[in-house]
Every structure is written in C-alpha cells, then in structure tokens.
Design an enzyme around this catalytic site. Structure first.
Site, mmCIF file in Angstrom:
data_model
loop_
_atom_site.group_PDB
_atom_site.id
_atom_site.type_symbol
_atom_site.label_atom_id
_atom_site.label_comp_id
_atom_site.label_asym_id
_atom_site.label_seq_id
_atom_site.Cartn_x
_atom_site.Cartn_y
_atom_site.Cartn_z
ATOM 1 C CG ASP A 7 62.178 75.218 91.426
ATOM 2 O OD1 ASP A 7 61.542 74.375 90.766
ATOM 3 O OD2 ASP A 7 62.966 74.872 92.336
ATOM 4 C CB SER A 8 58.444 73.546 93.487
ATOM 5 O OG SER A 8 59.702 72.900 93.477
ATOM 6 C CB CYS A 70 60.070 74.085 88.065
ATOM 7 S SG CYS A 70 59.225 72.735 88.901
ATOM 8 C CD GLU A 162 63.057 73.238 98.439
ATOM 9 O OE1 GLU A 162 62.642 74.088 99.241
ATOM 10 O OE2 GLU A 162 63.514 73.523 97.314
ATOM 11 C CB CYS A 194 64.849 67.530 89.073
ATOM 12 S SG CYS A 194 64.376 68.418 90.585
ATOM 13 C CG HIS A 196 65.457 70.922 93.828
ATOM 14 N ND1 HIS A 196 64.373 71.385 93.136
ATOM 15 C CD2 HIS A 196 65.336 71.397 95.104
ATOM 16 C CE1 HIS A 196 63.605 72.097 93.964
ATOM 17 N NE2 HIS A 196 64.173 72.126 95.146
HETATM 18 N N1 DGL Z 1 63.058 71.692 90.787
HETATM 19 C C1 DGL Z 1 61.901 71.094 90.283
HETATM 20 C C2 DGL Z 1 62.094 70.374 88.986
HETATM 21 O O1 DGL Z 1 62.917 70.812 88.209
HETATM 22 C C3 DGL Z 1 60.817 70.676 91.185
HETATM 23 C C4 DGL Z 1 61.038 69.631 92.149
HETATM 24 C C5 DGL Z 1 59.853 69.394 93.049
HETATM 25 O O2 DGL Z 1 59.283 70.357 93.567
HETATM 26 O O3 DGL Z 1 59.528 68.224 93.235
HETATM 27 O O4 DGL Z 1 61.442 69.410 88.696
#
Ligand code: DGL
Length: 269
Positions: A7-8, A70, A162, A194, A196
C-alpha cells in the site's frame, strides 16, 4: 513463505490484518510507500512508476504473489503491469474484484455475462485518482447491469489518517458523506474504495445511517486470497515476513501499532 502486501501507506494494514486472521500460518511481507503517500492525488503515470518499483522490491525479497492492498494502485497501475508482463513465477493482484463480486452476489471467478442484481444505488468513496480512473465502474459493468454508481472523491482523508489526526479524518468523512448524499440521497450500499477508509468505518456508517450497507475490503480480500492460494500453492514464495517502509520506520511503527492495537515494527525498505 511470504505473500507481499503493498500500500502507499498504512491503509493496507486493514487488508493485512484480515489476511493474518484468515491465514494465521502464513507470513506476510508488508510494504508501505509512506515517503510517497498519498498516491490518490498523483497522476496515473506517477502511481504506476511508484507501484512497479515497490512490487519489484517485494518480488525481489522472495514474494511470488503481491497483493496491491491499495485501490489507487489497483486502479491506476495493475492492468498496465499485467499487460506489460510480470517475471516468470510472479503474480500481482488487486483488491477491486473480490469487492465487486460480493456486491454483485457472484462466486469467485464467475465470468458469466453481466446481469441484474439486487442493489441499484451504490455510493463509492475513494481517492481522487481512483474516482477519476473509473476503474470501479468498468469492473462493475462486466458483472452487473442497471446499477447507478455515484462516486465521491474523498480528498484529505488519507493524509489525515497517515498523520494520525483522526478528528480531522472524521470531520472530512462527514463532509464527504454529506456531499455524496446531495448527489444520491438514498444509497443502498456504500463501498469504502480505499483501504484506509475501514479505519474510519464507524464514522462512515454513522454519517450514512444504519440502513446503508457498508462494504469494505479486508475480509473479502482475505477470503479470496485463501481461495487463490489453495488453488495456486506455488504462489506462496520464499523469504520471511515483516514490515517495510520508505518513510520514517519509527513514526510509521507508532501509527501502525495504534491502528492495529498490537506491536508493529517497520524497517527501512
Ligand atoms: N489506501 C490506498 C487506496 O486504497 C491509497 C490511498 C492514497 O495513498 O491516496 O486507495
């Protein structure tokens, strides 16, 4: 014996956690590209280059299978990576399909023509890059007809998570849900598109109301990973598990420990 999870940043931990619960005997090597998060405000080329670099590192560390936990990377980079070809014996998979199969009441890998499904009005909450890719709508159209999708780009939520600023994240969630409801007053289902966002699932559910079914990816992806590995045991790979980050290992570890409520120790990638 490690499966790579990418993931990012910290969002993929929601997928990792579910995968560890579902497959407790397995090692996972988690890679957070924290130095470059958030991805959701980057352009597709940038997301592709960053994702490919991280996935190469996970393959190089002995993972045969890498899950892009992600949506932004799955939307902007996965198809291109697969089309360009991956090294022999290596695989990269995304997180969209298990979710859309659940939404459209399909069994894994059911590739029959699109058909009418129960749900008709779907709210999609995702990053700006995922929303503008329209990848979710494209995958949905392969499987279902007559589903109205209203997408809401949730700017700022990933940054707040984050940074560990959950009060800001909650306020942003409420305002994004309000914005969505102005466009679609009565969604039947809401997709947390997402990884997150499950960290804010209660805030989404509270703002949407109890009658809206909220879908998130952790358990769905974990179940489909278990199914995939049962059919492809050669994808287990070698090398051990652990946590890697391109960011500051100590602050990323603190945040991850706070989210998963157990000690997580990241090392420099
Ligand atoms: N958690 C990520 C997703 O599912 C990335 C969010 C990001 O880095 O903007 O899209």
């Amino acid at each position: 014996m490690a499966v790579g999870i990418f993931d990012s940043g910290l969002g993929g931990l929601t997928v990792l956690n579910a995968a560890q619960t579902r497959l407790p005997e397995l090692d996972f090597l988690y890679f957070a590209d924290s130095a470059h998060a958030p991805y959701g405000v980057r352009d597709a080329e940038d997301i592709y280059q960053l994702t490919r670099k991280a996935v190469n590192e996970l393959w190089g560390a002995g993972c045969n299978l890498v899950i892009l936990a992600c949506n932004t990377a799955s939307a902007a980079a996965l198809r291109r990576m697969q089309e360009e070809g991956v090294p022999q014996g290596k695989r990269v998979l995304g997180v969209f399909v298990p979710l859309i199969e659940a939404l459209t009441e399909r069994q894994w890998g059911d590739n029959s023509p699109p058909r009418e499904v129960e749900v008709k009005h779907v709210a999609l909450f995702a990053t700006p890059a995922t929303v503008s890719s329209r990848a979710f709508q494209r995958e949905l159209a392969f499987r279902a007809i007559g589903v109205d999708v209203e997408a809401q780009a949730c700017g700022g939520v990933v940054d707040a998570i984050e940074d560990g600023d959950m009060i800001l994240a909650e306020a942003l969630v409420r305002s994004h849900v309000d914005a969505l409801k102005r466009k679609m007053p009565e969604p039947q289902a809401a997709i947390l598109g997402c990884t997150h966002y499950p960290l804010m699932e209660e805030a989404f559910q509270a703002a949407l109301g109890p009658e809206v079914k909220v879908y998130s990816q952790g358990d769905l992806v974990a179940e489909s990973l278990a199914d995939y590995l049962a059919r492809h045991p050669d994808m287990l790979g070698d090398g051990g598990g652990g946590y890697l980050t391109t960011g500051n290992p100590s602050s990323v570890s603190d945040r991850a420990t706070q989210f998963l409520r157990r000690q997580i120790s990241f090392q420099a990638a």
